[in-house]
Write an enzyme that holds these catalytic residues in place. Structure first.
Site, mmCIF file in Angstrom:
data_model
loop_
_atom_site.group_PDB
_atom_site.id
_atom_site.type_symbol
_atom_site.label_atom_id
_atom_site.label_comp_id
_atom_site.label_asym_id
_atom_site.label_seq_id
_atom_site.Cartn_x
_atom_site.Cartn_y
_atom_site.Cartn_z
ATOM 1 C CB ILE A 634 67.463 127.792 9.402
ATOM 2 C CG1 ILE A 634 66.912 126.815 9.084
ATOM 3 C CG2 ILE A 634 67.673 129.403 7.900
ATOM 4 C CD1 ILE A 634 67.376 126.063 8.625
ATOM 5 N N GLY A 709 71.954 121.365 1.680
ATOM 6 C CA GLY A 709 71.776 121.326 0.289
ATOM 7 C C GLY A 709 71.109 120.217 -0.183
ATOM 8 C CD GLU A 710 75.364 116.270 0.139
ATOM 9 O OE1 GLU A 710 75.767 116.098 -0.742
ATOM 10 O OE2 GLU A 710 75.903 116.593 1.159
#
Length: 743
Positions: A634, A709-710
């Site tokens: 991350i 994001g998906e």
């Protein structure tokens, strides 16, 4: 130990001040000199042809410069060239103003250009166009038996793998079975910023194009092919994008029209679409899915069937990877997957956040919930009994997979162990309370990308790449990467993007930007670092004279020995001592295909949802969501969390609100506005917890990052639907779930 450690730290957006003060300019906000305005005229019919255009009254208006239509455009633009953008589907791409034929409702049929926007809009409203209407077909329900297998498909489409095992026979022998159809209607992206292109015309025919896009280089290639322009003649800029969600991956028709008008009139021109016209540029396709599941006696999956039929246009074969995920997400020896397209008189669908996966996961994950009830198992336990440690579609190991940890950490955060399994068993006053969960999987991709870095004598670093920023945090992430690898403070780094004069980068989609552009920035910084070391070694009395590159690190504005931090040189001093005003380096990064092809590369998530359903009114409130995500390293927990929050909101929206309604009599979307196309407001969204599961992966890319994001959207809509069943005992298999389906 690197004291200047930025990757992995929560960092506020470096572009935040520009956005909140209005300094950030969008495509329709560049007020270039001597600007004219174009207004698009849209077809009122869904199929037929234009029989007459009478522009005399419009052209007589003072200030109207031209009316463009199929009657004069073919002589002005090279429309007969064979051209496609980077991610065009198979088939023949739509060519605006190319002929008298009308292929879909709201098709652009003319462009009126005038001195002012108001005049262009008025003139467009009185333009006289006559049509000959033909019969149209827009209802996918009429195509149930007429689907056909896709041909060339779209870039990135992977046909479903061949059947494995004996899915039909094992389904018949299964201990518990589910066989149902799942439907979701058409959805539109509806970003807040509407599509616009401002084309600044320069003497000699050169253009500077400010375009609303998710890929400036893609827009540039598109207009270069059509109009025969060189790179120098068609510079495209897109510094900020006010939402895209996939709608900006392909160049939209206003770009063609603005460039056409600018070149013909030798005049700067802006063309902006209205909110209504935003419903004519693509959508998530209406899809019908059938899922059949069966269990072994121990509750593990014995058989899995998943078939999808979705719409596409008459002129393109837009396709999505809808069913493939089902053969990968769970362990099952007997799998049969099918996929078909239905040609309709609509504009081509296009990628919309988590294309294919968002559609397919809804059907699979609701079916898994139904199977859990049929088998008398906890929905989480059912999934664990069919946990896949290997990608059976590809017969390859995963490069990394922490979905089991997503299940455990998400369930613990949510309090899943307290769940009463019986539907309608939990109440809060007049509210029925339900808990549901679901899983998700998405590709972890890296594309070829390039970056350039330039370090000035005052210690300021400029980083450039032609990538885009659609609100995901690209400006910030790339600033962090550059600052980390050259040991500079964040405020000393200026990351610049969205300009075709910069090194090339792919469109911003597929959740691959951090991996692709981030790796290019990392490698460019390392190349500059090697230059700095060589120059530092030439300095008189250099403490780094005999050091190798692997022996040094860049920390706190210094180049120093890893094992002796006192042996250091200030980076700014190195540049000044070199006699150069700046030092530059660039890099092009590409995926290590030889390494990656041995593995299956994916991110995973698990979603847990609580709903309250008013027993009398049928209204649904999503009161709590926990989304546990395993997406590699991350880069920035703050922007990453924001991405997942947005994904969850969209999942709730897909489950309960979003629906584009087609009136098949006219072949037209009737709720093409923000008032009637329902999306969540603040009052609809309550507690959302995001859990990032630790996951290390040195195979996906040098940064170890996977897109977020998906994958964060996957499972959300299904978990909401499953929670509604747990609350009410009523199973709804068609989204969105509105109160009429519950009363």
């Amino acid at each position: 130990m690197n004291d200047t450690n930025y990757i992995g730290k929560a960092t506020s957006r470096v572009d935040g001040p520009a956005k909140v003060t209005g300094a950030a300019k969008y495509a329709a906000e560049f007020n270039v000199p001597n600007l004219a305005y174009g207004y698009v005229v849209s077809s009122p019919i869904a199929k037929g042809k234009i029989t007459k255009i009478d522009a005399a009254e419009v052209l007589a208006l003072p200030g109207v410069l031209q009316v463009f239509s199929h009657e004069n455009v073919p002589t002005l633009a090279l429309l007969d060239r064979s051209y496609k953008d980077d991610i065009a589907p198979g088939g023949s791409p739509f060519r605006p103003l190319h002929s008298a034929e009308v292929k879909f409702s709201q098709q652009p049929v003319a462009l009126v250009v005038a001195d002012t926007f108001e005049l262009a809009r008025y003139a467009a409203s009185i333009l006289k166009i006559e049509y000959e209407q033909a019969g149209h077909e827009t209802d996918i329900e009429t195509k149930r038996t007429q689907g056909f297998e896709p041909g060339t498909g779209k870039t990135g489409f992977v046909p479903p793998p061949p059947p494995r095992g004996q899915a039909d026979q094992e389904f018949e022998r299964a201990t518990h079975r589910v066989d149902q159809e799942y439907v979701h209607g058409t959805q539109h992206h509806n970003p807040m910023e509407m599509f616009a292109s401002t084309v600044e015309y320069h003497e000699g025919g050169k253009l500077t194009v400010y375009d609303k896009t998710q890929g400036a280089p893609n827009s540039q290639r598109y207009i270069r092919q059509i109009f025969g322009l060189s790179k120098d003649e068609a510079r495209v800029i897109s510094r900020y994008t006010g939402g895209g969600f996939g709608s900006g991956l392909r160049p939209q028709y206003q770009l063609f029209m603005a460039v056409l008008a600018a070149l013909e009139l030798r005049h700067s021109v802006r063309v902006s679409l209205t909110r209504q016209q935003m419903f004519s540029i693509g959508h998530r396709p209406h899809t019908l899915q059938t899922v059949k599941l069966g269990t072994n006696p121990d509750g593990s999956l014995a058989s899995l069937h998943h078939h999808a039929l979705h719409e596409t246009s008459r002129f393109e074969d837009y396709t999505e990877n809808v069913v493939n995920w089902s053969g990968m997400l769970y362990q099952c020896a007997n799998v049969k997957l099918g996929y078909q397209l239905a040609k309709l008189d609509v504009y081509s669908p296009q990628d919309m956040r988590a294309p294919g996966a968002a559609t397919g996961s809804i059907a699979l994950e609701i079916a898994m919930d139904e199977l859990a009830y049929a088998a008398g198992l906890d929905p989480l336990e059912l999934r664990l009994r069919s946990y896949a440690d290997r990608d059976q579609n590809l017969d390859k190991p995963f490069s990394s997979k922490k979905l089991r940890e997503c299940y455990h950490e998400g369930a613990a955060k949510f309090g899943w162990e307290k769940r009463n399994p019986a539907p309608r068993a939990t109440r809060r006053g007049n509210m029925l309370v339900g808990w549901g969960m679901a899983s998700g999987v998405w590709d972890a991709s890296q594309q070829k990308a390039a970056a350039k870095v330039s370090l000035s004598a005052d210690g300021k670093l400029t980083v450039q790449s032609a990538t885009n920023e659609i609100g995901t945090g690209t400006y910030t992430i790339m600033t962090q990467v550059a600052a980390e690898y050259l040991g500079l403070p964040l405020e000393a780094v200026d990351f610049q993007l969205g300009d075709t004069n910069f090194p090339p980068a792919p469109v911003q989609g597929g959740s691959w930007t951090a991996a692709s552009v981030g790796t290019a920035v990392k490698e460019a910084c390392e190349a500059l670092g090697e230059k700095l070391l060589k120059l530092a070694q030439k300095m008189e009395g250099s403490p780094l004279a005999d050091a190798k590159f692997e022996d040094v690190e860049f920390v706190n504005g210094q180049l120093r020995l890893r094992l002796d931090h006192n042996q250091a040189v200030v980076i700014r001093d190195i540049v000044q001592a070199s006699g150069e005003t700046k030092l530059e380096a660039d890099a092009t990064a590409a995926p290590d295909l030889a390494k990656q092809k041995q593995y299956s590369l994916h991110a995973h998530n698990a979603v847990f949802v609580e709903v309250e359903v008013d027993e009398d009114l049928g209204t649904v409130h999503v009161t709590r969501v926990v989304n546990a995500v395993a997406a590699g390293r991350i880069m920035n927990p703050k922007t990453a969390r924001s991405q997942v929050l947005g994904s969850v909101v969209w999942g709730i929206s897909a489950a309960l609100m979003e629906e584009t309604v087609m009136d098949h009599k006219f072949g037209r979307y009737v709720n093409h506005n923000y008032a009637e196309y329902h999306i969540p407001v603040n009052a609809d969204i309550h507690d959302i917890d995001v859990v990032f599961v630790e996951e290390e992966d040195d195979i996906v890319n040098p940064l170890g990052v996977k897109g977020i994001g998906e994958v964060g959207m996957l499972g959300v809509a299904a978990a909401v639907a499953n929670a509604i069943f747990h609350a009410t005992g009523k199973r709804v298999r068609e989204l969105p779930i509105m109160l009429d389906k519950l009363l």
